[in-house]
Write an enzyme that holds these catalytic residues in place. Sequence first.
Site: not given
Length: 279
Positions: A137, A161, A222, A225, A248, A257
């Site tokens: 990211r 994150k 983005h 990604r 994730h 996805y």
Amino acid sequence: MKPTGLVEEWEVWQYAARLSEVTIVERVRVLNQLALESECNLLTIRALDIVRWYASHSGDWGDSTHATYHSYLSVFFKWLQLQEHRLDNPLLKVGSPKAPERVARPIADAAMLTILKSNMHHRTRVMILLAGLGGLRCSEIARFKGEHIDLERGRFLVAGKHKTVKYVPLHPILATTAETMPARGYWFPSNSSRPGQCVRGKSVSDMVATAIRRSGVEATAHQLRHWYGTTLLEDGADIRVVQELLRHASLISTQIYTKATDVRMHAAIRTLDPYRAVA
């Protein structure tokens, strides 16, 4: 308390709650934008004022942006009540906008090639490679350091994150690229206004988006990604493997996805044979 002081107090409270700087900066920006554009005191702003502010941006906000900004306001006004700065919550009269279904929007393979063939600063090219071949990211790219590269084990560390830290495999092109970047310290240090710190994620997003636009491709940073995750799935990678590579927390996030794998959908359609009973 003045509105500016309120927002500053809320900013401090968020840092005390150990929220990420990226989240805090964006929330504060949106609150200041609301106060400035509505010309209202955040202690007395009405539901109608907020609705009118939303309406003033109907042409430049997508559904996702609207839902995100609404969530920022929701957290803020709940905090005002918690701190007894305000008795009511004006958002209760506004209602929550429905967030659109999340879908991956990968750039096309040809577009990726066009971007990589175009002229740009080396620093920007490295950012693009980290997004497209590392799945990073923009905020993760901003914080990338030379120490994150582990050439001996063929991997690199991602400071992700929610303060997560994870090693993922290093693509050969990234391994070669690493030799052109500092072995220690931030790869993308900030300018003199933030000495000793890295650039902001928003700066990375803007620089990459500008380079993409100059190449003639219409896409966001983005989406690189998204290309990373979708291409891995289309090339046969297991969805659990892709979940780990994208870092994730939930497989649900990775499943968006799978909705964008046009290659698989076209392949499935080609298997339909209306004459198979004859055979």
